[in-house]
Motif scaffolding. Structure first.
Motif, PDB file in Angstrom:
ATOM      1  N   TRP A   1     -21.223  -7.248  -2.525  1.00  0.00           N
ATOM      2  CA  TRP A   1     -20.841  -6.905  -1.260  1.00  0.00           C
ATOM      3  C   TRP A   1     -21.848  -7.515  -0.374  1.00  0.00           C
ATOM      4  O   TRP A   1     -22.908  -7.446  -0.596  1.00  0.00           O
ATOM      5  CB  TRP A   1     -20.910  -5.419  -1.276  1.00  0.00           C
TER       6      TRP A   1
ATOM      7  N   ARG B   1     -22.719  -7.478   4.142  1.00  0.00           N
ATOM      8  CA  ARG B   1     -22.410  -7.075   5.436  1.00  0.00           C
ATOM      9  C   ARG B   1     -22.715  -7.502   6.430  1.00  0.00           C
ATOM     10  O   ARG B   1     -23.569  -8.281   6.500  1.00  0.00           O
ATOM     11  CB  ARG B   1     -22.620  -5.418   5.528  1.00  0.00           C
TER      12      ARG B   1
ATOM     13  N   TYR C   1     -18.118  -4.660   6.403  1.00  0.00           N
ATOM     14  CA  TYR C   1     -18.704  -4.776   4.847  1.00  0.00           C
ATOM     15  C   TYR C   1     -17.444  -5.692   4.301  1.00  0.00           C
ATOM     16  O   TYR C   1     -16.233  -5.494   4.279  1.00  0.00           O
ATOM     17  CB  TYR C   1     -18.590  -3.582   4.141  1.00  0.00           C
TER      18      TYR C   1
ATOM     19  N   GLY D   1     -12.664  -7.700   5.127  1.00  0.00           N
ATOM     20  CA  GLY D   1     -13.679  -6.914   5.656  1.00  0.00           C
ATOM     21  C   GLY D   1     -13.234  -5.520   6.110  1.00  0.00           C
ATOM     22  O   GLY D   1     -11.940  -5.402   6.403  1.00  0.00           O
TER      23      GLY D   1
END
Length: 127
Positions: free
Chosen positions: A36, A38, A94, A120
């Protein structure tokens, strides 16, 4: 090739929790290391968490360690990010990402070798 779709984003108060999901489709018979990332407005993409293709190895950014947990269910082709004790600085879009090569340690933190990306999902944290 693999397609990735994130879900679970939303708006929460500081101190709240969210659980993000990443669903994989396409060539899911192959396993991938996944992470992950961001990105907040005006800032560069930031590593958040990594999980190995078998699910036994994980890494976390120092800023989220102890608050976020990454997990996966390969039978369901899903990767999760449980986010607790959210802070305003966690507010960002994210993304989940997959890579077909291998990585170890800090080498897993670089976004550039990841070759599959989701669209996202927005996480908003109000103070």
């Amino acid at each position: 090739q693999v397609q990735l779709v994130e879900s679970g984003g939303g708006s929460v108060q500081a101190g709240g929790s969210l659980r993000l999901s990443c669903a994989a489709s396409g060539r899911t018979d192959s396993r991938y290391d996944m992470s992950w990332f961001r990105q907040a407005p005006g800032k560069e993409r930031e590593f958040v968490a990594y999980i190995s293709r078998g699910g036994t190895g994980t890494y976390y950014a120092e800023s989220v360690k102890g608050r976020f947990t990454i997990s996966r269910d390969n039978a369901k082709n899903l990767v999760y990010l449980q986010m607790n004790a959210l802070k305003p600085e966690d507010m960002a879009v994210y993304y989940c990402a997959a890579r077909s090569d291998y990585c170890a340690g800090y080498g897993c933190y670089d976004y550039r070798p990841y070759n599959y990306w989701g669209q996202g999902t927005q996480v908003t944290v109000s103070s």
